[in-house]
Motif scaffolding. Structure first.
Motif, PDB file in Angstrom:
ATOM      1  N   SER A  49       5.802  -3.572   6.974  1.00  0.00           N
ATOM      2  CA  SER A  49       6.761  -3.162   5.953  1.00  0.00           C
ATOM      3  C   SER A  49       7.135  -1.703   6.158  1.00  0.00           C
ATOM      4  CB  SER A  49       6.183  -3.370   4.547  1.00  0.00           C
ATOM      5  OG  SER A  49       5.018  -2.586   4.373  1.00  0.00           O
ATOM      6  N   LYS A  50       8.284  -1.320   5.588  1.00  0.00           N
ATOM      7  CA  LYS A  50       8.726   0.066   5.605  1.00  0.00           C
ATOM      8  C   LYS A  50       8.687   0.601   4.182  1.00  0.00           C
ATOM      9  CE  LYS A  50      12.750  -0.358   7.400  1.00  0.00           C
ATOM     10  NZ  LYS A  50      14.056   0.049   7.966  1.00  0.00           N
ATOM     11  N   LEU A  51       8.712   1.928   4.082  1.00  0.00           N
ATOM     12  CA  LEU A  51       8.630   2.549   2.760  1.00  0.00           C
ATOM     13  C   LEU A  51       9.998   2.815   2.152  1.00  0.00           C
ATOM     14  CD1 LEU A  51       5.780   5.178   3.319  1.00  0.00           C
ATOM     15  CD2 LEU A  51       5.646   3.087   1.964  1.00  0.00           C
ATOM     16  N   THR A  52      11.067   2.503   2.877  1.00  0.00           N
ATOM     17  CA  THR A  52      12.398   2.878   2.401  1.00  0.00           C
ATOM     18  C   THR A  52      12.711   2.267   1.047  1.00  0.00           C
ATOM     19  OG1 THR A  52      13.022   2.788   4.737  1.00  0.00           O
ATOM     20  CG2 THR A  52      14.782   3.144   3.134  1.00  0.00           C
ATOM     21  N   SER A  53      12.422   0.971   0.883  1.00  0.00           N
ATOM     22  CA  SER A  53      12.693   0.309  -0.396  1.00  0.00           C
ATOM     23  C   SER A  53      11.873   0.933  -1.515  1.00  0.00           C
ATOM     24  CB  SER A  53      12.372  -1.186  -0.290  1.00  0.00           C
ATOM     25  OG  SER A  53      13.201  -1.814   0.653  1.00  0.00           O
ATOM     26  N   LEU A  54      10.606   1.219  -1.220  1.00  0.00           N
ATOM     27  CA  LEU A  54       9.726   1.796  -2.235  1.00  0.00           C
ATOM     28  C   LEU A  54      10.187   3.182  -2.648  1.00  0.00           C
ATOM     29  CD1 LEU A  54       7.155   1.682  -3.932  1.00  0.00           C
ATOM     30  CD2 LEU A  54       5.888   2.498  -1.941  1.00  0.00           C
ATOM     31  N   PHE A  71      -0.910   5.856  -5.933  1.00  0.00           N
ATOM     32  CA  PHE A  71      -1.057   5.009  -4.762  1.00  0.00           C
ATOM     33  C   PHE A  71      -2.530   4.674  -4.564  1.00  0.00           C
ATOM     34  CE2 PHE A  71       2.940   7.130  -3.813  1.00  0.00           C
ATOM     35  CZ  PHE A  71       3.707   6.091  -3.294  1.00  0.00           C
ATOM     36  N   ILE A  72      -2.818   3.423  -4.276  1.00  0.00           N
ATOM     37  CA  ILE A  72      -4.173   3.055  -3.890  1.00  0.00           C
ATOM     38  C   ILE A  72      -4.527   3.763  -2.586  1.00  0.00           C
ATOM     39  CG2 ILE A  72      -5.631   1.148  -3.097  1.00  0.00           C
ATOM     40  CD1 ILE A  72      -4.163  -0.683  -4.996  1.00  0.00           C
ATOM     41  N   SER A  73      -3.583   3.776  -1.669  1.00  0.00           N
ATOM     42  CA  SER A  73      -3.741   4.489  -0.404  1.00  0.00           C
ATOM     43  C   SER A  73      -2.433   5.226  -0.132  1.00  0.00           C
ATOM     44  CB  SER A  73      -4.050   3.511   0.734  1.00  0.00           C
ATOM     45  OG  SER A  73      -4.158   4.189   1.963  1.00  0.00           O
ATOM     46  N   SER A  74      -2.486   6.524  -0.162  1.00  0.00           N
ATOM     47  CA  SER A  74      -1.260   7.309   0.007  1.00  0.00           C
ATOM     48  C   SER A  74      -0.673   7.103   1.395  1.00  0.00           C
ATOM     49  CB  SER A  74      -1.555   8.797  -0.199  1.00  0.00           C
ATOM     50  OG  SER A  74      -2.001   9.033  -1.512  1.00  0.00           O
ATOM     51  N   PRO A  75       0.627   6.874   1.487  1.00  0.00           N
ATOM     52  CA  PRO A  75       1.255   6.691   2.803  1.00  0.00           C
ATOM     53  C   PRO A  75       1.279   7.992   3.586  1.00  0.00           C
ATOM     54  CG  PRO A  75       2.914   6.780   1.073  1.00  0.00           C
ATOM     55  CD  PRO A  75       1.587   6.756   0.388  1.00  0.00           C
ATOM     56  N   ALA A  76       1.405   7.868   4.878  1.00  0.00           N
ATOM     57  CA  ALA A  76       1.455   9.049   5.746  1.00  0.00           C
ATOM     58  C   ALA A  76       2.704   9.859   5.442  1.00  0.00           C
ATOM     59  CB  ALA A  76       1.437   8.621   7.208  1.00  0.00           C
ATOM     60  N   PRO A  77       2.605  11.192   5.456  1.00  0.00           N
ATOM     61  CA  PRO A  77       3.798  12.027   5.214  1.00  0.00           C
ATOM     62  C   PRO A  77       4.940  11.715   6.167  1.00  0.00           C
ATOM     63  CG  PRO A  77       1.793  13.351   5.165  1.00  0.00           C
ATOM     64  CD  PRO A  77       1.392  11.994   5.653  1.00  0.00           C
ATOM     65  N   GLU A  78       4.600  11.361   7.420  1.00  0.00           N
ATOM     66  CA  GLU A  78       5.649  11.041   8.391  1.00  0.00           C
ATOM     67  C   GLU A  78       6.434   9.798   7.963  1.00  0.00           C
ATOM     68  OE1 GLU A  78       2.467  11.354   9.072  1.00  0.00           O
ATOM     69  OE2 GLU A  78       2.300  13.222  10.239  1.00  0.00           O
ATOM     70  N   SER A  79       5.724   8.831   7.374  1.00  0.00           N
ATOM     71  CA  SER A  79       6.391   7.612   6.923  1.00  0.00           C
ATOM     72  C   SER A  79       7.310   7.900   5.749  1.00  0.00           C
ATOM     73  CB  SER A  79       5.350   6.550   6.529  1.00  0.00           C
ATOM     74  OG  SER A  79       4.545   6.201   7.629  1.00  0.00           O
ATOM     75  N   MET A  81       8.761  10.800   5.161  1.00  0.00           N
ATOM     76  CA  MET A  81       9.902  11.548   5.676  1.00  0.00           C
ATOM     77  C   MET A  81      10.898  10.619   6.362  1.00  0.00           C
ATOM     78  SD  MET A  81       9.721  14.631   4.758  1.00  0.00           S
ATOM     79  CE  MET A  81      11.026  15.268   5.801  1.00  0.00           C
ATOM     80  N   GLN A  82      10.381   9.625   7.087  1.00  0.00           N
ATOM     81  CA  GLN A  82      11.270   8.674   7.749  1.00  0.00           C
ATOM     82  C   GLN A  82      12.051   7.864   6.723  1.00  0.00           C
ATOM     83  OE1 GLN A  82      11.837   8.176  11.270  1.00  0.00           O
ATOM     84  NE2 GLN A  82      13.564   7.175  10.240  1.00  0.00           N
ATOM     85  N   ALA A  83      11.384   7.484   5.624  1.00  0.00           N
ATOM     86  CA  ALA A  83      12.060   6.729   4.570  1.00  0.00           C
ATOM     87  C   ALA A  83      13.170   7.560   3.935  1.00  0.00           C
ATOM     88  CB  ALA A  83      11.046   6.285   3.510  1.00  0.00           C
ATOM     89  N   LEU A  84      12.893   8.828   3.689  1.00  0.00           N
ATOM     90  CA  LEU A  84      13.919   9.710   3.111  1.00  0.00           C
ATOM     91  C   LEU A  84      15.075   9.907   4.086  1.00  0.00           C
ATOM     92  CD1 LEU A  84      11.599  12.386   1.453  1.00  0.00           C
ATOM     93  CD2 LEU A  84      13.106  10.785   0.255  1.00  0.00           C
ATOM     94  N   GLU A  85      14.750  10.009   5.376  1.00  0.00           N
ATOM     95  CA  GLU A  85      15.805  10.173   6.380  1.00  0.00           C
ATOM     96  C   GLU A  85      16.694   8.927   6.432  1.00  0.00           C
ATOM     97  OE1 GLU A  85      15.836  12.234  10.672  1.00  0.00           O
ATOM     98  OE2 GLU A  85      14.701  10.358  10.640  1.00  0.00           O
ATOM     99  N   ASP A  86      16.069   7.748   6.363  1.00  0.00           N
ATOM    100  CA  ASP A  86      16.839   6.500   6.365  1.00  0.00           C
ATOM    101  C   ASP A  86      17.762   6.417   5.152  1.00  0.00           C
ATOM    102  OD1 ASP A  86      15.575   5.801   8.698  1.00  0.00           O
ATOM    103  OD2 ASP A  86      14.218   4.345   7.777  1.00  0.00           O
ATOM    104  N   PRO A 113      17.207  -1.427   1.019  1.00  0.00           N
ATOM    105  CA  PRO A 113      18.373  -0.543   0.894  1.00  0.00           C
ATOM    106  C   PRO A 113      19.479  -0.827   1.901  1.00  0.00           C
ATOM    107  CG  PRO A 113      16.362   0.716   0.633  1.00  0.00           C
ATOM    108  CD  PRO A 113      15.946  -0.669   1.044  1.00  0.00           C
ATOM    109  N   GLN A 114      19.111  -1.192   3.122  1.00  0.00           N
ATOM    110  CA  GLN A 114      20.140  -1.510   4.108  1.00  0.00           C
ATOM    111  C   GLN A 114      20.948  -2.738   3.685  1.00  0.00           C
ATOM    112  OE1 GLN A 114      17.054  -1.238   7.388  1.00  0.00           O
ATOM    113  NE2 GLN A 114      18.835  -0.541   8.509  1.00  0.00           N
ATOM    114  N   LEU A 115      20.250  -3.712   3.117  1.00  0.00           N
ATOM    115  CA  LEU A 115      20.928  -4.914   2.653  1.00  0.00           C
ATOM    116  C   LEU A 115      21.778  -4.609   1.425  1.00  0.00           C
ATOM    117  CD1 LEU A 115      21.259  -7.894   3.221  1.00  0.00           C
ATOM    118  CD2 LEU A 115      19.206  -8.348   1.871  1.00  0.00           C
TER     119      LEU A 115
END
Length: 370
Positions: A49-54, A71-79, A81-86, A113-115
């Motif tokens: 899964s990607k974080l963009t929708s979240l 968050f039960i487990s915080s996502p990586a900062p890089e992920s 940032m990629q979601a925000l960029e998308d 979001p793309q859909l």
């Protein structure tokens, strides 16, 4: 009709995204929503899964005043940032990183979001009816059943009856239309064609929900016109408006697709209408990429590099890693620019004073809806 997301809307989005009422994030497997007829045939796989929708959802929750989320487990900062960029590429964010007006409308839909952007772009291209069906079919579990051993070729022969030369997105429209038009028991009809009745029924419900959302926020719903050349082109434009980040090119003529974004090689999924056919398109748009299913791309449709060059945002294209495919697309773009420049010069000559006061936006900003 738009405004801060309501408490009831938030609960619906939470259920779809996999968020508990307490605000904890978890991940729901598509198989959990699938009828028992499919469970026995679907092998275990890694959930991707990607974080963009979240991230889009959480930004909308912030507007609504429900911003706190543990968050039960915080996502990586890089992920993140990629979601925000998308989201920025999709024009969902403003210059301050907050949701744009367009992003707020996108967040009304419990979709990727793309859909969501493709669905909104279909309003401009007047192919809403068809995009609603595509959105419902790709959001629901796959309608294709894993055929029992020894019947795989029979299943593919049945599926080929619905195949559309333009690609899988159009094939899904054919399948959904045939399902709704079935004159006898839907379960029996699906069994004969190796299709999942539960998945298609879920797609029907999702589509009805999307129609209600469109009506609630007063978006136009065009009349169906599936099959005409103009309609097929409009659907491809709507899809490219949201999925310009999901483009791949067959680099050797044998079905080895190199994705533009990550330069990773993938093959067609066995459920694709192009699978096991002599005609393999060079440039394709795909719905998703799955590592756990043999590095495959799913729901694939053919596109032309010229159409991609017309619709891709220039700031996204410039950030793509160097590749032969990018060089080919750059040549296409270079051929498009002189024509635009000539038209600009002619317009400037005829309306020089007005254009000096109100200069036009750069022609390279090609995204359909911004």
């Amino acid at each position: 009709m738009l405004g801060p997301i309501s408490q009831s809307q938030a609960e619906v989005h939470k259920q779809i995204l996999g968020m508990s009422p307490s605000g904890k994030i978890f991940c729901l497997y598509p198989e959990e929503f699938t009828h028992k007829e499919m469970k026995a045939e679907i092998p275990a796989k890694v959930q991707e899964s990607k974080l963009t929708s979240l991230v889009l959802f959480l930004k909308r929750m912030d507007i609504a005043g429900f911003a706190h989320c543990d968050f039960i487990s915080s996502p990586a900062p890089e992920s993140l940032m990629q979601a925000l960029e998308d989201l920025d590429y999709l024009a969902a964010l403003d210059n301050d990183g907050n949701l744009s007006e367009f992003g707020i409308i996108m967040s009304e839909f419990p979709l990727d979001p793309q859909l969501s952007k493709s669905l909104l772009a279909s309003c401009e291209f007047e192919c809403v009816d068809e995009m609603l069906t595509i959105a419902a079919m790709v959001t629901a579990p796959s309608c294709f059943l894993h055929a029992p051993p020894g019947t795989e070729e029979i299943a593919r022969s049945c599926w080929r009856r619905f195949s559309h030369p333009a690609g899988d997105h159009f094939t899904l429209i054919n399948i959904f239309s045939a399902f709704r038009a079935a004159t006898f028991s839907r379960e029996q009809w699906c069994c004969e064609y190796f299709l999942s009745c539960s998945a298609l029924s879920m797609a029907e419900m999702i589509r009805a929900e999307l129609v209600e959302i469109m009506k609630r926020i007063e978006l136009p719903i065009s009349e169906p016109d599936f099959g005409s050349e103009a309609n097929l082109l409009s659907i491809k434009k709507a899809l490219l408006s949201g999925y310009f980040m999901h483009i791949a090119r067959d680099v050797d003529g044998s079905g080895n697709y190199l994705m533009l974004t990550h330069k990773q090689v993938a093959q067609l999924h066995p459920f694709s209408s192009y699978y096991s056919t002599r005609r393999i398109p060079e440039w394709v748009l795909f719905h998703e990429f799955s590592i756990s299913e043999g590095n495959s791309i799913r729901v694939v449709s053919e596109i032309s590099p010229h159409l991609f060059a017309e619709l891709v945002p220039q700031y996204y294209f410039s950030n793509l890693p160097p590749s032969e495919s990018k060089d080919i697309l750059q040549e296409v773009i270079n051929h498009l620019v002189p024509v635009s420049a000539t038209e600009e010069e002619q317009k400037t000559a005829s309306d020089s004073k007005e254009n000096e006061e109100f200069p036009q936006a750069p022609t390279e900003q090609r995204c359909v809806i911004q």
